[in-house]
Design a protein around this motif. Sequence first.
Motif, PDB file in Angstrom:
ATOM      1  N   ASN A   1       0.953  -1.211   0.267  1.00 53.69           N
ATOM      2  CA  ASN A   1       0.063  -0.055  -0.032  1.00 53.69           C
ATOM      3  C   ASN A   1       1.003   1.378   0.032  1.00 53.69           C
ATOM      4  N   ARG A   2       1.887   1.201   0.547  1.00 55.82           N
ATOM      5  CA  ARG A   2       2.895   2.537   0.561  1.00 55.82           C
ATOM      6  C   ARG A   2       3.364   2.607  -0.758  1.00 55.82           C
ATOM      7  N   ARG A   3       3.832   1.466  -1.356  1.00 54.78           N
ATOM      8  CA  ARG A   3       4.472   1.614  -2.692  1.00 54.78           C
ATOM      9  C   ARG A   3       3.421   1.788  -3.687  1.00 54.78           C
ATOM     10  N   TYR A   4       2.224   1.241  -3.965  1.00 53.07           N
ATOM     11  CA  TYR A   4       1.449   1.166  -5.069  1.00 53.07           C
ATOM     12  C   TYR A   4       0.052   1.651  -4.678  1.00 53.07           C
ATOM     13  N   GLY A   5      -0.069   2.277  -3.362  1.00 54.18           N
ATOM     14  CA  GLY A   5      -1.580   2.447  -3.112  1.00 54.18           C
ATOM     15  C   GLY A   5      -2.197   3.629  -3.910  1.00 54.18           C
ATOM     16  N   ASP A   6      -1.261   4.488  -4.194  1.00 51.49           N
ATOM     17  CA  ASP A   6      -1.753   5.819  -4.871  1.00 51.49           C
ATOM     18  C   ASP A   6      -2.081   5.456  -6.577  1.00 51.49           C
ATOM     19  N   THR A   7      -1.349   4.559  -6.948  1.00 49.61           N
ATOM     20  CA  THR A   7      -1.433   4.000  -8.536  1.00 49.61           C
ATOM     21  C   THR A   7      -2.216   2.709  -8.610  1.00 49.61           C
ATOM     22  N   ARG A   8      -2.416   1.948  -7.803  1.00 54.69           N
ATOM     23  CA  ARG A   8      -2.975   0.875  -8.227  1.00 54.69           C
ATOM     24  C   ARG A   8      -4.197   0.377  -7.162  1.00 54.69           C
ATOM     25  N   GLY A   9      -4.335   1.176  -6.026  1.00 51.53           N
ATOM     26  CA  GLY A   9      -5.230   1.118  -5.174  1.00 51.53           C
ATOM     27  C   GLY A   9      -4.936   0.400  -3.947  1.00 51.53           C
ATOM     28  N   ARG A  10      -5.353   0.562  -2.797  1.00 50.98           N
ATOM     29  CA  ARG A  10      -4.982   0.100  -1.427  1.00 50.98           C
ATOM     30  C   ARG A  10      -5.710  -1.132  -1.231  1.00 50.98           C
ATOM     31  N   LEU A  11      -5.062  -2.194  -0.647  1.00 47.50           N
ATOM     32  CA  LEU A  11      -5.398  -3.366  -0.534  1.00 47.50           C
ATOM     33  C   LEU A  11      -5.721  -3.724   0.881  1.00 47.50           C
ATOM     34  N   THR A  12      -6.832  -4.191   1.229  1.00 53.48           N
ATOM     35  CA  THR A  12      -7.279  -4.745   2.346  1.00 53.48           C
ATOM     36  C   THR A  12      -6.829  -6.292   2.366  1.00 53.48           C
ATOM     37  N   PRO A  13      -6.959  -7.142   3.776  1.00 53.40           N
ATOM     38  CA  PRO A  13      -6.574  -8.351   3.736  1.00 53.40           C
ATOM     39  C   PRO A  13      -7.440  -9.241   2.764  1.00 53.40           C
ATOM     40  N   LEU A  14      -8.641  -9.164   2.164  1.00 53.49           N
ATOM     41  CA  LEU A  14      -9.530  -9.728   1.556  1.00 53.49           C
ATOM     42  C   LEU A  14      -9.028 -10.337   0.230  1.00 53.49           C
ATOM     43  N   PRO A  15      -8.499  -9.266  -0.589  1.00 56.72           N
ATOM     44  CA  PRO A  15      -8.092  -9.781  -1.861  1.00 56.72           C
ATOM     45  C   PRO A  15      -6.814 -10.963  -1.702  1.00 56.72           C
ATOM     46  N   LEU A  16      -5.814 -10.638  -0.636  1.00 57.66           N
ATOM     47  CA  LEU A  16      -5.024 -11.510  -0.430  1.00 57.66           C
ATOM     48  C   LEU A  16      -5.426 -13.072  -0.091  1.00 57.66           C
ATOM     49  N   LEU A  17      -6.400 -13.091   0.638  1.00 58.78           N
ATOM     50  CA  LEU A  17      -7.119 -14.194   1.155  1.00 58.78           C
ATOM     51  C   LEU A  17      -7.677 -14.730  -0.195  1.00 58.78           C
ATOM     52  N   ILE A  18      -8.353 -14.150  -0.935  1.00 60.04           N
ATOM     53  CA  ILE A  18      -9.072 -14.904  -2.072  1.00 60.04           C
ATOM     54  C   ILE A  18      -7.892 -15.244  -2.878  1.00 60.04           C
ATOM     55  N   ARG A  19      -6.907 -14.761  -3.100  1.00 62.56           N
ATOM     56  CA  ARG A  19      -5.746 -15.054  -3.983  1.00 62.56           C
ATOM     57  C   ARG A  19      -5.282 -16.345  -3.423  1.00 62.56           C
ATOM     58  N   ALA A  20      -5.080 -16.567  -2.195  1.00 65.55           N
ATOM     59  CA  ALA A  20      -4.503 -17.589  -1.214  1.00 65.55           C
ATOM     60  C   ALA A  20      -5.327 -18.809  -1.888  1.00 65.55           C
ATOM     61  N   MET A  21      -6.792 -18.464  -1.357  1.00 61.49           N
ATOM     62  CA  MET A  21      -7.721 -19.552  -2.027  1.00 61.49           C
ATOM     63  C   MET A  21      -7.565 -20.125  -3.281  1.00 61.49           C
ATOM     64  N   VAL A  22      -7.645 -19.201  -3.894  1.00 61.33           N
ATOM     65  CA  VAL A  22      -7.237 -19.567  -5.657  1.00 61.33           C
ATOM     66  C   VAL A  22      -6.235 -20.537  -5.840  1.00 61.33           C
ATOM     67  N   ILE A  23      -5.298 -20.128  -5.214  1.00 63.15           N
ATOM     68  CA  ILE A  23      -4.055 -21.058  -5.306  1.00 63.15           C
ATOM     69  C   ILE A  23      -4.091 -22.533  -4.759  1.00 63.15           C
ATOM     70  N   ALA A  24      -4.830 -22.606  -3.590  1.00 63.25           N
ATOM     71  CA  ALA A  24      -5.094 -23.474  -2.787  1.00 63.25           C
ATOM     72  C   ALA A  24      -6.064 -24.588  -3.723  1.00 63.25           C
ATOM     73  N   LEU A  25      -7.040 -23.999  -4.072  1.00 63.51           N
ATOM     74  CA  LEU A  25      -8.111 -24.944  -4.860  1.00 63.51           C
ATOM     75  C   LEU A  25      -7.489 -25.644  -6.100  1.00 63.51           C
ATOM     76  N   ARG A  26      -6.359 -25.353  -6.757  1.00 62.17           N
ATOM     77  CA  ARG A  26      -5.963 -25.986  -7.711  1.00 62.17           C
ATOM     78  C   ARG A  26      -5.659 -27.450  -7.411  1.00 62.17           C
ATOM     79  N   ASP A  27      -5.313 -27.757  -5.959  1.00 65.82           N
ATOM     80  CA  ASP A  27      -4.868 -28.989  -5.775  1.00 65.82           C
ATOM     81  C   ASP A  27      -6.600 -29.532  -5.052  1.00 65.82           C
ATOM     82  N   PHE A  28      -7.320 -29.118  -4.795  1.00 67.00           N
ATOM     83  CA  PHE A  28      -8.447 -29.337  -4.280  1.00 67.00           C
ATOM     84  C   PHE A  28      -9.704 -29.009  -5.086  1.00 67.00           C
ATOM     85  N   PRO A  29      -9.933 -29.586  -6.292  1.00 67.06           N
ATOM     86  CA  PRO A  29     -10.989 -29.368  -7.101  1.00 67.06           C
ATOM     87  C   PRO A  29     -12.489 -29.570  -6.692  1.00 67.06           C
ATOM     88  N   GLN A  30     -12.614 -30.649  -5.840  1.00 69.19           N
ATOM     89  CA  GLN A  30     -13.714 -31.170  -5.133  1.00 69.19           C
ATOM     90  C   GLN A  30     -14.545 -30.068  -4.273  1.00 69.19           C
TER      91      GLN A  30
END
Length: 438
Positions: free
Chosen positions: A254-283
Amino acid sequence: MGIHVIKMPDIGEGIAEVELVAWHVEVGQTIKEDQPLADVMTDKAAVEIPSPVSGKVLELGGRIGEMMAVGSELIRLEVEGDGNLKAGAPVRETKVETSPVVAAASKPVADVPAEKPAAPRHDAKRAPAEPRRAEPAAQPRAALAPGERPLASPAVRQRAWDMGVELRYVRGTGDAGRILHTDLDAYARTGSGAARASQAHGYDERHDETEVPLIGLRRAIARKMQEAKRRIPHFSYVEEIDVTELESLRTDLNRRYGDTRGRLTPLPLLIRAMVIALRDFPQINARFDDEAGVVTRYGAVHMGVATQTDGGLTVPVLRHAEARDVWSISAEIARLADAVRTNRAQRDELSGSTITISSLGALGGIVSTPVINHPEVGIVGVNRIVERPMIRDGAVVARKMMNLSSSFDHRVVDGADAAEFIQAVRGVLERPALLFVE
């Protein structure tokens, strides 16, 4: 002059009936072509019904909370020319009640308030309401009898709803006792004896009761939760996660890119982690048609993001989360949240999720037991981040800790698979550089 009947239009997708959740006009009002008449709910979205013609409202064809069939009469207008009603057809004298009426259940997904709930009931018997008579504009009206409809424009009604004001307690100074914006302002400054009398103070005994019918989104939530708990054998799994490094990385991003890309909350990081984990758990990224006995696993991750609105909980869908970086996820979450909170979400933005994430942010508590968004088979609940003393390498240190409280459909997901999936999410979050490694 003629009479023009507007019928409930065909919303599409094979919908046979809708729920009437708000009127934007009232009897006697002159309206223009394309002016909104009413809001209705399907099982997927709120739909605004505009007027195809200009005219004067003669009759409203339904009550708030009523289920109306497609093709049924919605409203009658007096229009220039012949209209579309055959000569000699009677005009019914239908009165639309102020308080909502609960009809057959439906599954709407957004809610637009139309009236405040009925005033508190008291034990004393009510005298029947007398017919309302027009009064001189200069003579303010006293509080109305129970059940009598206040005279006010839709804009005034909406403002009164936002202010939490019962219109029947407000003295109207307009023509025939019509309540004006200035009357709301005066009421807000001084209140009224009738309203004050209904408010308890200190240790006063209270005997008031208020009935709040379930309509619109609140009815949809009730049906959805009941159906999910009835059909799905839930089991929950809770895991503690150290998010100290994740929060440090988020702060730096957020300090580096908040003004240009937008500030991040924890939620998008959590969603990205779920996306990565789901690759091995398609069920777990799946939907279960329990009537057909078929589980459909999806390559695409269409993430339902549980979002609180003024009307209740709504789940807009972040489509193709697997193809987005954390900034794109963050921007799309913000867009969807704004759309549902302003009642502008489209039907395809409110359906089709394959797994859901639910977060109450700072109110997230320590542990929760989220209800699965049927027909999905898993939901991840995010609890609040707290700083606690932890032992690391034999020393007591302050760490930022967070629990993930998740629920799964035990018919489809085994306990071991659920635990391994959450552990995979944990592994990514505790080594956040993995969020950006492919």
